[in-house]
Scaffold this active site. Structure first.
Site, PDB file in Angstrom:
ATOM      1  N   LYS A  88      29.546 -13.479  -5.881  1.00 44.30           N
ATOM      2  CA  LYS A  88      28.212 -13.771  -5.354  1.00 44.30           C
ATOM      3  C   LYS A  88      28.235 -14.718  -4.147  1.00 44.30           C
ATOM      4  CE  LYS A  88      25.339 -11.721  -8.479  1.00 44.30           C
ATOM      5  NZ  LYS A  88      26.156 -11.473  -9.646  1.00 44.30           N
ATOM      6  N   GLU A 110      16.565 -15.562  -6.678  1.00 41.00           N
ATOM      7  CA  GLU A 110      16.310 -15.188  -8.068  1.00 41.00           C
ATOM      8  C   GLU A 110      17.662 -15.163  -8.764  1.00 41.00           C
ATOM      9  OE1 GLU A 110      16.950 -12.935  -5.778  1.00 41.00           O
ATOM     10  OE2 GLU A 110      18.598 -11.983  -6.876  1.00 41.00           O
ATOM     11  N   SER A 373      34.915  -8.799 -11.012  1.00 38.64           N
ATOM     12  CA  SER A 373      33.877  -9.423 -10.178  1.00 38.64           C
ATOM     13  C   SER A 373      33.657 -10.900 -10.472  1.00 38.64           C
ATOM     14  CB  SER A 373      32.562  -8.660 -10.338  1.00 38.64           C
ATOM     15  OG  SER A 373      32.234  -8.515 -11.712  1.00 38.64           O
TER      16      SER A 373
HETATM   17  C1  LIG Z   1      25.907 -10.584 -10.694  1.00 34.02           C
HETATM   18  C2  LIG Z   1      27.178 -10.072 -11.171  1.00 34.02           C
HETATM   19  C3  LIG Z   1      27.435  -8.686 -11.252  1.00 34.02           C
HETATM   20  C4  LIG Z   1      26.412  -7.642 -10.958  1.00 34.02           C
HETATM   21  O1  LIG Z   1      25.884  -7.684  -9.668  1.00 34.02           O
HETATM   22  P1  LIG Z   1      26.300  -6.636  -8.564  1.00 34.02           P
HETATM   23  O2  LIG Z   1      25.330  -6.908  -7.475  1.00 34.02           O
HETATM   24  O3  LIG Z   1      26.147  -5.280  -9.151  1.00 34.02           O
HETATM   25  O4  LIG Z   1      27.687  -6.921  -8.168  1.00 34.02           O
HETATM   26  C5  LIG Z   1      28.692  -8.275 -11.661  1.00 34.02           C
HETATM   27  N1  LIG Z   1      29.651  -9.164 -11.993  1.00 34.02           N
HETATM   28  C6  LIG Z   1      29.433 -10.492 -11.945  1.00 34.02           C
HETATM   29  C7  LIG Z   1      30.530 -11.412 -12.337  1.00 34.02           C
HETATM   30  C8  LIG Z   1      28.203 -10.992 -11.535  1.00 34.02           C
HETATM   31  O5  LIG Z   1      27.996 -12.307 -11.482  1.00 34.02           O
END
Ligand SMILES: *Cc1c(COP(=O)(O)O)cnc(C)c1O
Length: 386
Positions: A88, A110, A373
């Protein structure tokens, strides 16, 4: 970054379905973005911060025991090692720098799980900007440590009581604030969703992830992967990853959504795997809706995937047959979460665990790249309560 125009549409998807009052602000944002991305000063400052503050490039890690388990080579792109614990921050840093260029002193965001709120609050501390984060009160309850983090970083967290009191309502409230305070405020949207130019801006800020991964896999393995896999909430880590590989037609690309209690239960968060075209939060994409076009609530164990909408570019790539969407249940995600802990000594985010679960269940070629992610410290209570 490129000199091409900012896309408003991806096939039939995207666009700007917003109140009149926001159109000048979206035009201003687009103009600022076009100028910033061709300004070497912006590029230099952003890449410097990504390197020295955020920890880029993140490693591409050959996960040996997961590889052994599935009988092929699996690389994790380690966004869990980013400052603040997920991808993020790539987006939040880029957008807060942009807000500063536009002379906006107040930032609106948000958040669902709190990861985007924490990333944005972090940037606001760094750049001395006022920060207001909208969060559904159900998420405030579920994600207490992230609320405390945001407040420590100087943000004001505003609980949203409407509807299911989760991410969808928080986005609606953030948009409402922006409509009212558009003169001095910038809305830092947290995923590749929303009215144009947001989906294109967020994608361009997240594609550093995929560009790095593609160069790294060629460097490590001497070839492109057979498959590239990422989880999909709004779609920012997925589109950031996939962009780099879309032109490589021999690479299979898979997005993994939340099947929640199971697709057939109706309690899930898989608009791309199951959903029809509709409008949510200012753009046309695949959304969860009933026959009357009313937006349905999403369900997922993972707050980051608990959203009824999806990024418009992903919907288009789906229709073109370039990206395939699959879905994984809460239960499968928890099993994968624990497996990554035990086999690799990595505590993955529950969101990322969805991608891992799909990979574990679907043998394919010889070499996979999976975007991890984020890290799962925030998810311990949820997983341990099961
Ligand atoms: C917010 C988040 C997501 C989902 O958001 P995307 O916009 O689809 O990437 C996925 N993995 C993590 C660790 C997140 O914090």
């Amino acid at each position: 970054m490129s000199s091409s125009p900012v896309e408003h549409r991806f096939g039939p998807y995207g666009g700007r379905y917003v109140p009149e009052t926001l159109v000048p602000a979206l035009d201003e944002l687009e103009a600022a973005w076009v100028q910033a991305r061709s300004d070497p000063g912006y590029e230099r400052e952003l890449s410097g911060l990504l390197r020295d503050y955020a920890g880029r490039p993140t490693p591409l890690y050959l996960a040996p025991r997961i590889s052994e388990e599935v009988g092929r080579t699996v690389y994790f792109k380690r966004e869990d090692l980013m400052h603040t614990g997920s991808h993020k921050l790539n987006n939040a840093l880029g957008q807060c720098l942009l807000a500063r260029r536009m002379g906006k002193k107040r930032i609106i965001a948000e958040t669902g799980a709190g990861q985007h709120g924490v990333a944005t609050a972090t940037c606001c501390a760094l750049f001395d900007l006022e920060c207001v984060v909208y969060m559904g009160t159900e998420d405030v309850r579920r994600q207490k440590p992230n609320v405390e983090r945001m407040e420590l970083l100087g943000a004001k967290v505003v609980g949203v009581e409407a509807g299911a009191r989760t991410l969808k309502e928080a986005v609606s409230e953030a948009i409402r604030d922006w409509v009212t305070n558009v003169g001095d405020s910038h809305y830092v949207i947290g995923s590749a969703v929303g009215p144009a130019p947001y989906p294109a801006i967020v994608r361009d800020l997240q594609r550093v992830l995929g560009d790095e991964a593609r160069a790294q896999v060629i460097d490590h393995a001497g070839r492109l992967p057979d498959r590239v896999i990422a989880c999909v909430g709004g779609g920012s880590n997925a589109i950031g990853t996939f962009c780099a590989f879309v032109a490589d037609t021999e690479v299979e690309i898979i997005g993994v959504e939340a099947a929640g209690d199971g697709i057939d239960s109706g309690r899930h968060g898989a608009p791309l795997a199951t959903g029809a075209r509709g409008i949510l939060h200012g753009s046309m994409s695949a959304v969860l809706q009933d026959e009357d076009g009313q937006i349905l609530e999403a369900h997922s164990i993972s707050a980051g995937l608990d959203y009824p909408g999806s990024g418009p570019q992903l919907a288009h790539l789906r229709d073109e047959g370039r990206v395939r969407f699959e879905a994984v249940t809460d239960e499968e995600a928890v099993v994968a979460f624990k497996k990554v802990c035990r086999l690799e000594g990595i505590v993955p985010a529950l969101e990322s665990s969805h991608a891992v679960a799909w990979l574990l269940a679907n043998p394919g070629g010889e070499l996979d790249v999976l975007t991890l992610s984020g890290r799962g410290d925030k998810d311990l209570a949820e997983v341990l309560s099961r």
